[in-house]
Motif scaffolding. Structure first.
Motif, PDB file in Angstrom:
ATOM      1  N   ARG A 204       0.826  -1.222   0.000  1.00 31.64           N
ATOM      2  CA  ARG A 204       0.000   0.000   0.000  1.00 31.64           C
ATOM      3  C   ARG A 204       0.857   1.268   0.000  1.00 31.64           C
ATOM      4  NH1 ARG A 204      -3.069   1.163   4.313  1.00 31.64           N
ATOM      5  NH2 ARG A 204      -1.749   0.052   5.813  1.00 31.64           N
ATOM      6  N   PHE A 205       1.999   1.225   0.650  1.00 31.45           N
ATOM      7  CA  PHE A 205       2.877   2.395   0.762  1.00 31.45           C
ATOM      8  C   PHE A 205       4.115   2.189  -0.100  1.00 31.45           C
ATOM      9  CE2 PHE A 205       1.642   3.900   5.337  1.00 31.45           C
ATOM     10  CZ  PHE A 205       0.300   3.859   4.980  1.00 31.45           C
ATOM     11  N   THR A 206       4.657   3.299  -0.620  1.00 28.18           N
ATOM     12  CA  THR A 206       5.888   3.256  -1.406  1.00 28.18           C
ATOM     13  C   THR A 206       6.799   4.388  -0.975  1.00 28.18           C
ATOM     14  OG1 THR A 206       4.715   2.333  -3.306  1.00 28.18           O
ATOM     15  CG2 THR A 206       6.891   3.271  -3.705  1.00 28.18           C
ATOM     16  N   ILE A 207       8.024   4.057  -0.610  1.00 29.85           N
ATOM     17  CA  ILE A 207       9.021   5.064  -0.275  1.00 29.85           C
ATOM     18  C   ILE A 207       9.858   5.346  -1.511  1.00 29.85           C
ATOM     19  CG2 ILE A 207      10.699   3.356   0.571  1.00 29.85           C
ATOM     20  CD1 ILE A 207      11.547   5.416   2.707  1.00 29.85           C
ATOM     21  N   SER A 208      10.158   6.618  -1.726  1.00 31.61           N
ATOM     22  CA  SER A 208      10.974   6.993  -2.875  1.00 31.61           C
ATOM     23  C   SER A 208      11.769   8.242  -2.550  1.00 31.61           C
ATOM     24  CB  SER A 208      10.098   7.215  -4.114  1.00 31.61           C
ATOM     25  OG  SER A 208       9.217   8.297  -3.922  1.00 31.61           O
ATOM     26  N   ARG A 209      12.698   8.533  -3.440  1.00 32.96           N
ATOM     27  CA  ARG A 209      13.616   9.637  -3.179  1.00 32.96           C
ATOM     28  C   ARG A 209      13.896  10.381  -4.475  1.00 32.96           C
ATOM     29  NH1 ARG A 209      19.976   8.698  -2.046  1.00 32.96           N
ATOM     30  NH2 ARG A 209      20.556  10.810  -1.428  1.00 32.96           N
ATOM     31  N   ASP A 210      13.984  11.693  -4.375  1.00 36.15           N
ATOM     32  CA  ASP A 210      14.419  12.536  -5.484  1.00 36.15           C
ATOM     33  C   ASP A 210      15.725  13.176  -5.043  1.00 36.15           C
ATOM     34  OD1 ASP A 210      14.916  14.676  -7.264  1.00 36.15           O
ATOM     35  OD2 ASP A 210      12.795  14.846  -7.743  1.00 36.15           O
ATOM     36  N   ASN A 211      16.843  12.644  -5.546  1.00 37.92           N
ATOM     37  CA  ASN A 211      18.149  13.140  -5.093  1.00 37.92           C
ATOM     38  C   ASN A 211      18.360  14.594  -5.456  1.00 37.92           C
ATOM     39  OD1 ASN A 211      18.533  10.532  -4.296  1.00 37.92           O
ATOM     40  ND2 ASN A 211      20.056  10.016  -5.840  1.00 37.92           N
ATOM     41  N   ALA A 212      17.982  14.944  -6.669  1.00 37.45           N
ATOM     42  CA  ALA A 212      18.233  16.306  -7.137  1.00 37.45           C
ATOM     43  C   ALA A 212      17.483  17.338  -6.296  1.00 37.45           C
ATOM     44  CB  ALA A 212      17.825  16.434  -8.602  1.00 37.45           C
ATOM     45  N   GLU A 213      16.266  16.986  -5.897  1.00 37.60           N
ATOM     46  CA  GLU A 213      15.456  17.918  -5.112  1.00 37.60           C
ATOM     47  C   GLU A 213      15.654  17.728  -3.619  1.00 37.60           C
ATOM     48  OE1 GLU A 213      13.681  20.392  -6.350  1.00 37.60           O
ATOM     49  OE2 GLU A 213      14.352  19.807  -8.366  1.00 37.60           O
ATOM     50  N   LYS A 214      16.454  16.738  -3.237  1.00 39.68           N
ATOM     51  CA  LYS A 214      16.703  16.450  -1.818  1.00 39.68           C
ATOM     52  C   LYS A 214      15.388  16.179  -1.084  1.00 39.68           C
ATOM     53  CE  LYS A 214      21.065  18.958  -1.426  1.00 39.68           C
ATOM     54  NZ  LYS A 214      21.873  19.922  -0.638  1.00 39.68           N
TER      55      LYS A 214
ATOM     56  N   LEU B  89      12.472  13.179   0.167  1.00 42.75           N
ATOM     57  CA  LEU B  89      12.077  11.810   0.458  1.00 42.75           C
ATOM     58  C   LEU B  89      10.555  11.791   0.483  1.00 42.75           C
ATOM     59  CD1 LEU B  89      13.055   8.922   1.398  1.00 42.75           C
ATOM     60  CD2 LEU B  89      12.623   9.749   3.729  1.00 42.75           C
ATOM     61  N   TYR B  90       9.976  10.754  -0.119  1.00 43.70           N
ATOM     62  CA  TYR B  90       8.529  10.685  -0.220  1.00 43.70           C
ATOM     63  C   TYR B  90       7.987   9.386   0.380  1.00 43.70           C
ATOM     64  CZ  TYR B  90       9.270  14.331  -3.716  1.00 43.70           C
ATOM     65  OH  TYR B  90       9.646  15.479  -4.356  1.00 43.70           O
ATOM     66  N   LEU B  91       6.718   9.446   0.779  1.00 41.39           N
ATOM     67  CA  LEU B  91       5.993   8.234   1.161  1.00 41.39           C
ATOM     68  C   LEU B  91       4.610   8.327   0.512  1.00 41.39           C
ATOM     69  CD1 LEU B  91       6.179   5.608   2.862  1.00 41.39           C
ATOM     70  CD2 LEU B  91       4.899   6.844   4.639  1.00 41.39           C
ATOM     71  N   GLN B  92       4.432   7.536  -0.536  1.00 42.85           N
ATOM     72  CA  GLN B  92       3.131   7.451  -1.190  1.00 42.85           C
ATOM     73  C   GLN B  92       2.283   6.438  -0.436  1.00 42.85           C
ATOM     74  OE1 GLN B  92       1.682   9.028  -3.963  1.00 42.85           O
ATOM     75  NE2 GLN B  92      -0.144   7.896  -3.335  1.00 42.85           N
ATOM     76  N   MET B  93       1.133   6.875   0.036  1.00 38.47           N
ATOM     77  CA  MET B  93       0.272   6.022   0.851  1.00 38.47           C
ATOM     78  C   MET B  93      -1.063   5.839   0.141  1.00 38.47           C
ATOM     79  SD  MET B  93       1.104   7.508   4.655  1.00 38.47           S
ATOM     80  CE  MET B  93       0.246   9.042   4.377  1.00 38.47           C
ATOM     81  N   ASN B  94      -1.358   4.619  -0.243  1.00 36.08           N
ATOM     82  CA  ASN B  94      -2.614   4.286  -0.924  1.00 36.08           C
ATOM     83  C   ASN B  94      -3.461   3.371  -0.056  1.00 36.08           C
ATOM     84  OD1 ASN B  94      -1.738   5.688  -3.263  1.00 36.08           O
ATOM     85  ND2 ASN B  94      -0.685   3.853  -4.009  1.00 36.08           N
ATOM     86  N   ASP B  95      -4.739   3.304  -0.388  1.00 31.44           N
ATOM     87  CA  ASP B  95      -5.666   2.431   0.345  1.00 31.44           C
ATOM     88  C   ASP B  95      -5.527   2.631   1.851  1.00 31.44           C
ATOM     89  OD1 ASP B  95      -6.210  -1.163   0.678  1.00 31.44           O
ATOM     90  OD2 ASP B  95      -7.624   0.517   0.751  1.00 31.44           O
TER      91      ASP B  95
END
Length: 127
Positions: free
Chosen positions: A67-77, A79-85
């Motif tokens: 349900r959740f996905t962690i990701s990173r954008d190095n250039a923008e510094k 960190l994300y957590l996409q939370m679904n359902d």
């Protein structure tokens, strides 16, 4: 010194989605763990997901896997957590945390090993 600032929390109905963001200011190289934790009032801070910067390897708590996905954008510094359902039991204050981990790409699951924290962002899921 590393400074973290979360954003993106809010109130959603069950089944909804949110994306949490964490601005990561400071030096981050290939030896760091970037993590999302959550904490209920009076409860212990619990690991939700992490990513190691060396290989991008990830971990998810069993309650959020799929349900959740962690990701990173190095250039923008960022960190994300996409939370679904989202479910009512996901209601918590969510924190991003960072610690050094040069020896291993395994990141400690307990909050005590993390040196840097943001201020937290509230996520509320209604049934």
């Amino acid at each position: 010194q590393i400074q973290l600032a979360e954003s993106g929390g809010g109130s959603v109905p069950a089944g909804g989605s949110l994306t949490l963001s964490c601005k990561v200011d400071g030096y981050i190289d290939s030896g760091f763990c970037l993590a999302w934790f959550r904490q209920d009032v009076g409860g212990e801070r619990e690991m939700v997901a992490y990513m190691h910067t060396r290989d991008g390897g990830t971990y998810y708590h069993s309650s959020v896997k799929g349900r959740f996905t962690i990701s990173r954008d190095n250039a923008e510094k960022m960190l994300y957590l996409q939370m679904n359902d989202l479910k009512p039991e996901d209601t918590n204050v969510y924190f991003c945390g960072v610690r050094q981990s040069y020896v291993s790409t395994y990141c400690a699951l307990r909050y005590g090993g993390y040196n840097y924290w943001g201020q937290g962002t509230q996520v509320t899921v209604s049934s």
